[in-house]
Design a protein around this motif. Structure first.
Motif: not given
Length: 809
Positions: A720-721, A751-756, A771-777
């Motif tokens: 999920v973006s 899992g849940f995170g960003s590309a930071r 990070y830069e407006g985005r994350a991923l679940a």
């Protein structure tokens, strides 16, 4: 043998000393496999940058399970696709087996230790500590299986399918089967083979008796003929299924997927697949899946292959260890070539407690495990026997290389053998000796010495790579290979065409910023069959090797790796949550796969500073025209394109035209919110355009699942973006904020995170900063039904996404 998933109902805890439990028991916690035990540990500045500052440790897993009384007398195996590392397996407190290498599949014969008709307990230990140059994860991170077979059965991975000949009318396919007999008497059984196409239609059948001696095995081979075969290729990855049946009381059956394809290799035509020339557009990848750590879910592996192929790659080099079964299956289905790799070290260690301590004893069994796993996968075209092996330029290293290469050829003569040789590393000891000897100013017969290398590293590396010293000391190690794998040695491509006219070369590892020069060499030379960039997908560990770095004035450059809390290598065409970075679009243009340009903007806060990133780094540009707080500030705009010239427009006003050199150019402009447009031209004819627009207030949080329906199996996932956008749906990269998740229904948050790239946040909590407006679940199903994810962030609308979970998909 009957195969059943063994992933459920495990427990895990950090391993404790038996004497320590006298003062209190350390509790287990329930887990489902695959599982990364390290990902839940707290990172600290005391950790190793190579391992992303995660601590090492030892872990133990246990599971209680039943075995039916009627299964007594059968062969019962437990299969582990991967345990990191130094695995020890016990059943009912009895030692069964072990496996030092963390990437090899292995099996434990647990039958002699079971209590049939009663409860049994299995315990698995794993440990990791200063044993790798990247984030390895820990524990039982790949799938496990319980295998149950009768006295006469097909051995696990005992079916091997080989294409012997083919033309448009028919393909000759050999099906070799290993049949085992545990009984104390001679047994004759009938073995049937059926080959079916993707639509289920039967294309060929065969049947023959096979006699197996008591307590032994027999190999039976049948030649079958497939009429008008559909050939496997990346463009059309046609697959067949071979069903093999032992007609016995237990009627053992195995199903094996394979592809019909033929490889050819020579220095004039390069690599050919089914008679057609192929150039490998390759990505090196590590085995972690970002927020999942190293837990190897089938859907996560499939998604990576999908996104890599969408980005223009047609080949993957698994670095630097054998690939997972799940990724191999995905490469077969989706059409992706594979270079599968054995080891990152042989007898000379790279870290204090790595596999070199076990190599001499275990290398042969680990090679056998890799080839057995890979044999029927049409995607696998090449085996690599190592990566940057320090001893490769020594006589001993050549002996070991020949030993490994010949072992692979004996196991599988249908694929090619390579080795990722770093020629500079191979002569490092010689260079160090030359540097200490002030009278020695030359490298071999070249006039470029160590001092020149230090003053101009790029020119120095090329000079050393083409030196007589490198040529002489690596000749035998290259000669024993089918394909000379070269890491960062493109200077040898044209050089070796004259010096070694029969040498076929593959760029097994190259710098991302050199792709325009490298790809021109690949296209120009028939003996150079492709390129593999470091790296296709960002990864955990080797913290910060690809981070953009700047300095102002006399500030000194930072170290090669970054300090805590840096998490990722920050190096890759695709980031750890699956988003393409600017380098990816540039590469796609260089490959000739993208006609439209791509525009990216360097962060204005670094304007005017001196760039000091490593050779693995790209600039810090992103495709955004949203820079609040920098109105009328100078910015650098990068334009990538395949035309002759590029023109840049800011809010409709032309900033002039600039010639595209090496598929790129730059513009210096003042930031003004609105629209940024890049147009490319061939001559005076427009060849493409790319527009980015300024985002408004980021008052919306958008949630989108990659699929609306997923399967109720442990290997499936929903990605999920989450995106911070304005009212028009434009992502706002400059207003990051914390996001909280609530997951209900028939699934859990995996899992849940960003590309930071630098953060002290965790992946195993429901809270994470964008990070830069985005994350991923990432959602994992627990059964059929529906999963509901609700995401909230300050000053944003709440986002809700629902995913249906179905059985039988």
């Amino acid at each position: 043998m009957k195969r059943m998933s063994f992933n459920d109902s495990w427990e895990c805890r950090p391993k404790v000393n038996l004497f320590a439990e006298v003062s209190g028991t350390t509790p287990y916690r329930p887990v489902s496999l695959p599982h990364d035990a390290m990902l839940g540990r707290q990172r600290t500045p005391d950790g190793e940058s190579a391992g992303a500052y995660f601590p090492g440790g030892a872990y133990e897993y246990r599971k209680t399970f039943q075995v039916a009384a009627e299964d007594e007398g059968k062969r019962i195996l437990l299969e582990f696709e991967g345990v990191y590392r130094d695995a020890m397996v016990y059943v009912n407190d009895a030692y069964v087996t072990q496996r030092p290498y963390g990437y090899s599949q292995f099996r434990a014969d647990i039958g002699p230790h079971l209590r049939y008709g009663e409860s049994n307990q299995i315990r698995v230990e794993a440990r990791t500590h200063q044993d790798s140059r990247w984030y390895t994860g820990a524990g039982i991170y790949r799938d496990t299986w319980l295998l149950v077979g009768g006295p006469v059965r097909i051995a696990p991975e005992g079916v091997r399918v080989t294409t012997l000949e083919y033309d448009e009318e028919r393909a000759v396919v050999e099906v070799a089967v290993r049949v085992e007999n545990d009984e104390p008497v001679l047994r004759t059984v009938r073995l049937g083979v059926e080959i079916a196409g993707a639509d289920g239609s039967v294309e060929a059948t065969g049947s023959a008796p096979v006699t197996v001696e008591p307590g032994s095995h027999a190999i039976t081979r049948q030649r079958l003929y497939v009429r008008a075969p559909n050939l496997w290729s990346p463009a059309r990855p046609a697959l067949y299924t071979a069903t093999v049946t032992v007609d016995d009381d237990d009627r053992d059956t195995e199903h094996t997927t394979f592809g019909i394809r033929v490889l050819n290799l020579d220095p004039t035509n390069g690599l050919r697949l089914n008679g057609n020339p192929v150039k490998l557009r390759g990505a090196c990848v590590h085995h972690d899946n970002g927020p999942l750590g190293t837990a190897t879910y089938a859907r996560a592996e499939e998604r990576r292959v999908e996104l890599l192929k969408d980005a223009g790659f047609n080949a993957v080099r698994m670095s630097h260890h054998p690939m997972s079964k799940a990724m191999l299956r995905a490469c077969d289905r989706l059409g992706m070539f594979v270079v599968d790799e054995t080891f990152d070290m042989w007898t000379s260690g790279k870290t204090s407690f790595d596999y070199s301590l076990h190599f001499a004893e275990w290398w042969e069994r680990d090679l056998e495990a890799m080839v057995a796993k890979d044999y029927n996968h049409p995607s696998v075209i090449m085996y690599s026997i190592g990566n940057e092996i320090p001893e490769i330029a020594t006589p001993s290293g050549a002996v070991w290389g020949r030993r490994l290469a010949e072992k692979i050829r004996a196991l599988d003569p249908t694929r090619y053998v390579t080795n990722g040789i770093n020629t500079l590393l191979a002569v490092m000891a010689d260079l160090a000796a030359m540097e200490q000897n002030q009278d020695v100013q030359q490298v071999g017969e070249d006039s470029t010495g160590i001092n020149t290398f230090m003053a101009d590293p790029a020119a120095g590396v090329d000079a050393i790579n083409t030196s007589e010293l490198v040529t002489r000391k690596t000749e035998e190690s290259f000669a024993l290979l089918d394909v000379a794998g070269m890491n960062y040695a493109e200077a040898r491509y044209d050089f070796d065409r004259k010096l070694f006219p029969d040498r076929v070369i593959l760029g097994t590892e190259t710098l991302p910023s050199h792709i325009h020069r490298i790809w021109s060499l690949v296209k120009e030379h028939g003996h150079v069959i492709g390129d593999f960039t470091w790296t296709g997908w960002d990864y955990l560990g080797e913290a910060g090797i690809g981070r953009p770095q700047y300095r102002a004035g006399d500030e000194s450059q930072e170290s090669f790796m970054a300090a805590y809390p840096h998490l990722t290598a920050d190096c890759g065409d695709i980031d750890i949550i699956g988003l393409r970075r600017p380098a990816s679009y540039y590469r796609e243009i260089v490959f000739g796969l993208r006609t439209h340009p791509y525009v990216a903007v360097r962060r204005p806060q670094h304007h005017g500073k001196t760039y000091t990133g490593t050779p693995w780094a790209w600039s810090d540009a992103i495709s955004s025209w949203t820079w609040p707080g920098f109105e009328d500030a100078p910015v650098t705009v990068e334009v990538y394109g395949a035309g002759d010239e590029a023109e840049l427009f800011v809010n409709g006003r032309s900033q002039g035209r600039r010639r595209l050199e090496s598929f790129r150019t730059e513009f210096e402009v003042l930031y003004s919110a609105g629209e940024l447009l890049a147009v490319t031209y061939r001559g005076d004819v427009e060849s493409g355009r790319h527009t980015v627009r300024t985002a408004g207030a980021p008052d919306r949080l958008r949630a989108e699942s990659d699929r609306a329906v997923i399967a109720a199996t442990s290997g499936d996932l929903a990605f999920v973006s989450l995106t911070l956008t304005d009212a028009n749906g434009i992502c706002h990269p400059g207003a990051d904020r914390p996001v909280h998740l609530d997951v209900t229904g028939d699934g859990v948050l995996a899992g849940f995170g960003s590309a930071r790239p630098s953060t002290d946040e965790r992946f195993d909590t429901p809270d994470h900063q964008t990070y830069e407006g985005r994350a991923l679940a990432i959602l994992r199903p627990t059964g059929p039904g529906e999963i509901c994810l609700q995401a909230s962030a300050p000053n944003c609308t709440t986002a809700v996404v629902k995913v249906v979970v179905k059985e039988g998909l």
